[in-house]
Design an enzyme around this catalytic site. Structure first.
Site, PDB file in Angstrom:
ATOM      1  N   CYS A   1      48.117  19.837  57.580  1.00 49.58           N
ATOM      2  CA  CYS A   1      48.890  19.870  58.820  1.00 49.58           C
ATOM      3  C   CYS A   1      49.631  21.192  59.030  1.00 49.58           C
ATOM      4  O   CYS A   1      50.843  21.227  59.155  1.00 49.58           O
ATOM      5  CB  CYS A   1      49.860  18.698  58.865  1.00 49.58           C
ATOM      6  SG  CYS A   1      51.045  18.779  57.536  1.00 49.58           S
TER       7      CYS A   1
ATOM      8  N   GLU B   1      39.840  43.344  31.165  1.00 48.44           N
ATOM      9  CA  GLU B   1      40.222  41.948  31.391  1.00 48.44           C
ATOM     10  C   GLU B   1      39.837  41.460  32.791  1.00 48.44           C
ATOM     11  O   GLU B   1      40.682  41.177  33.627  1.00 48.44           O
ATOM     12  CB  GLU B   1      41.723  41.772  31.144  1.00 48.44           C
ATOM     13  CG  GLU B   1      42.583  42.777  31.844  1.00 48.44           C
ATOM     14  CD  GLU B   1      44.026  42.800  31.354  1.00 48.44           C
ATOM     15  OE1 GLU B   1      44.937  42.817  32.181  1.00 48.44           O
ATOM     16  OE2 GLU B   1      44.226  42.793  30.126  1.00 48.44           O
TER      17      GLU B   1
ATOM     18  N   TYR C   1      39.958  32.004  41.504  1.00 50.64           N
ATOM     19  CA  TYR C   1      41.162  31.694  42.276  1.00 50.64           C
ATOM     20  C   TYR C   1      40.870  30.655  43.372  1.00 50.64           C
ATOM     21  O   TYR C   1      41.462  30.682  44.436  1.00 50.64           O
ATOM     22  CB  TYR C   1      41.766  32.987  42.869  1.00 50.64           C
ATOM     23  CG  TYR C   1      41.930  34.060  41.825  1.00 50.64           C
ATOM     24  CD1 TYR C   1      42.903  33.939  40.845  1.00 50.64           C
ATOM     25  CD2 TYR C   1      41.072  35.166  41.782  1.00 50.64           C
ATOM     26  CE1 TYR C   1      43.024  34.900  39.842  1.00 50.64           C
ATOM     27  CE2 TYR C   1      41.192  36.132  40.786  1.00 50.64           C
ATOM     28  CZ  TYR C   1      42.171  35.988  39.816  1.00 50.64           C
ATOM     29  OH  TYR C   1      42.292  36.931  38.834  1.00 50.64           O
TER      30      TYR C   1
HETATM   31  N1  LLP Z   1      44.869  41.096  34.111  1.00 53.66           N
HETATM   32  C1  LLP Z   1      46.059  40.856  34.664  1.00 53.66           C
HETATM   33  C2  LLP Z   1      47.260  41.266  33.952  1.00 53.66           C
HETATM   34  C3  LLP Z   1      46.144  40.214  35.910  1.00 53.66           C
HETATM   35  O1  LLP Z   1      47.331  39.975  36.441  1.00 53.66           O
HETATM   36  C4  LLP Z   1      44.951  39.835  36.572  1.00 53.66           C
HETATM   37  C5  LLP Z   1      45.013  39.159  37.858  1.00 53.66           C
HETATM   38  C6  LLP Z   1      43.726  40.100  35.947  1.00 53.66           C
HETATM   39  C7  LLP Z   1      43.720  40.739  34.715  1.00 53.66           C
HETATM   40  C8  LLP Z   1      42.405  39.728  36.534  1.00 53.66           C
HETATM   41  O2  LLP Z   1      42.178  40.325  37.760  1.00 53.66           O
HETATM   42  P1  LLP Z   1      40.730  40.191  38.440  1.00 53.66           P
HETATM   43  O3  LLP Z   1      39.748  40.844  37.536  1.00 53.66           O
HETATM   44  O4  LLP Z   1      40.478  38.744  38.618  1.00 53.66           O
HETATM   45  O5  LLP Z   1      40.870  40.889  39.759  1.00 53.66           O
HETATM   46  N2  LLP Z   1      44.804  35.152  43.564  1.00 53.66           N
HETATM   47  C9  LLP Z   1      44.300  36.468  43.922  1.00 53.66           C
HETATM   48  C10 LLP Z   1      44.096  37.355  42.729  1.00 53.66           C
HETATM   49  C11 LLP Z   1      45.314  37.487  41.873  1.00 53.66           C
HETATM   50  C12 LLP Z   1      45.083  38.285  40.618  1.00 53.66           C
HETATM   51  C13 LLP Z   1      46.244  38.201  39.707  1.00 53.66           C
HETATM   52  N3  LLP Z   1      46.092  38.928  38.500  1.00 53.66           N
HETATM   53  C14 LLP Z   1      43.016  36.304  44.728  1.00 53.66           C
HETATM   54  O6  LLP Z   1      42.618  35.166  44.979  1.00 53.66           O
HETATM   55  O7  LLP Z   1      42.409  37.285  45.153  1.00 53.66           O
END
Ligand code: LLP
Length: 416
Positions: free
Chosen positions: A344, A271, A373
């Protein structure tokens, strides 16, 4: 060197960044369709195991047009909220192509998802009970915590010792008891170690832990080993990409071996969110001010943390390209600057003490790798408007894929 990424990829197609900003305004999210499709294809062909599904984790970016392209490339999706489900269905994903990875949700929310015909993963014993009460005899998945986690920041490590997510492996007997009590069919197990790893070995180690726990369940249809696939944010420093070939081969072997010993045809899922969309977007912004406060030269732009929150939230690095308004004859001159937004708070910093080509008022900046994100975590803080989003298509033309918010959008929910 400064334009290295967008030149190499012909990121802006038939236009220049300035033309796009003139047409659609600033700040502006610009997406590149070819890069998006390429990343999807890399993930779809990641392992050779035949029964393999890539669920795009749409929390990274839920732009409808991007969701459609990702679906066209053969990906399914995971969702974490009714809002994500709503948009995924609108983009053409079928219920059986969506996996709902829940965390602490109400009965009403669970019922909504069940009624849509979407499979839910629960991640606590109490939520499993709740599921049993409202949907006895139902099919369900459980999210396990294998005991190790990864991530670029402690806020995004989602397994291991110190996290709210998942069911620890020692509770598997209780999971089975609850399943028995409510006659539930546990058809899947899932995990997510955390967000952003650049070394496949840790992911394989996590997968092995999940696989060994999965043997406890006799009726599995699938195992979802999570996301977190990293991208190189330091491209201007030649950071290498996540190596997928050997990683995929090694993982395939592990999956095949496990499936053989389980004695039943299971599906494996991953995922990824960031890997799919991060690199296909640049945020363009305009330089409106330049000043020196004590030792620091500040470059004042319209890219506040309302537009891109990652640097402020996690101290994340994003490469910056500078598009000069008036071409600089002395283009090799560099200056150490701190690039800030117009919000600000003093923490409203996109890049601190960064050595960049000399920037002047009127220049346009491109903040790289902003597709994951980025827009999805943007906000109306300071009552600023969320930017527009534009797609540069494979043929080099561009099209608006979300309009800029208007001042009236800010009044939409008030009782006037
Ligand atoms: N599966 C689950 C259950 C998750 O919680 C997440 C991300 C993903 C898959 C996907 O993860 P990825 O492949 O995108 O790393 N806002 C943060 C990242 C938060 C990720 C939250 N969960 C950032 O900007 O780095």
């Amino acid at each position: 060197m400064n334009y290295y990424f967008t030149k190499k990829t012909n990121f802006y197609g038939n236009s220049t960044p300035r033309e796009l900003v003139e047409k659609y305004g600033s700040p502006l999210y610009v997406y590149n369709e070819s890069i998006l499709r390429q990343r999807c294809q890399e993930m779809v062909s990641f392992v050779s195991y035949p029964n393999f599904t890539v669920n795009y984790s749409c929390k990274a970016n839920t732009n409808l047009e991007l969701l459609r392209i990702i679906h066209e490339e053969g990906l399914h999706a995971d969702a974490i909220s009714p809002g994500e489900v709503h948009v995924l269905l609108k983009a053409g994903y079928k219920s059986n192509e969506i996996f709902y990875i829940s965390n602490n949700i109400s009965k009403e929310e669970m019922l909504y998802v069940i009624k849509q015909g979407i499979l839910i993963s629960v991640d606590s014993l109490s939520q499993l009970k709740q599921f049993g009460e409202i949907n006895p005899g139902g099919r369900v998945a459980v999210r396990l915590n294998p005991g190790i986690g990864v991530g670029h920041h402690k806020k995004v490590i989602t397994a291991g010792e110190d996290t709210k997510f998942g069911i620890n492996l020692e509770y598997i007997p209780q999971v089975k008891d609850i399943a028995k009590e409510y006659n539930l069919n546990i058809v899947g197990v899932n995990q997510h170690l955390g967000s952003l790893f650049m070394d496949g070995d840790i992911f394989i180690e996590g997968a092995k832990l999940l696989l060994s726990a999965a043997k406890e369940f006799s009726n599995l249809e699938f195992i979802d080993i999570g996301g977190g696939f990293g991208i190189p944010y330091h491209k201007q420093d030649n950071e290498p990409r996540l190596e997928l070939k050997e990683f995929g081969k090694k993982l395939s072997k592990v999956l095949e071996k496990w499936a053989e010993s389980y004695g039943k045809k299971v599906e494996f899922k991953i995922e990824p969110g960031r890997y799919i969309v991060a690199e296909c977007a640049v945020v363009l912004g305009t330089v409106h001010a330049k000043k020196q406060n004590n030792q620091t030269i500040y470059i004042g732009t319209d890219i506040g943390f309302n537009v891109l929150a990652r640097p402020m939230l996690y101290g994340s690095h994003h490469d910056i390209e500078v598009y000069k308004n008036i071409p600089d004859n002395n283009s090799s001159s560099l200056e150490k600057v701190t690039v800030v937004g117009n919000i600000c708070e003093s923490g409203d910093i996109i890049a601190q003490d960064r050595l960049l080509p000399k920037i002047e008022v009127g220049d346009i900046l491109g903040v790289m790798d902003a597709g994951a994100y980025g827009y999805s975590m943007s906000s109306n803080y300071n009552n600023r408007l969320r930017p527009a989003e534009v797609l540069v298509k494979c043929d080099g033309s561009h099209v608006l894929i979300r309009r800029r918010e208007t001042l009236d959008d800010l009044l939409r929910n008030f009782i006037l």
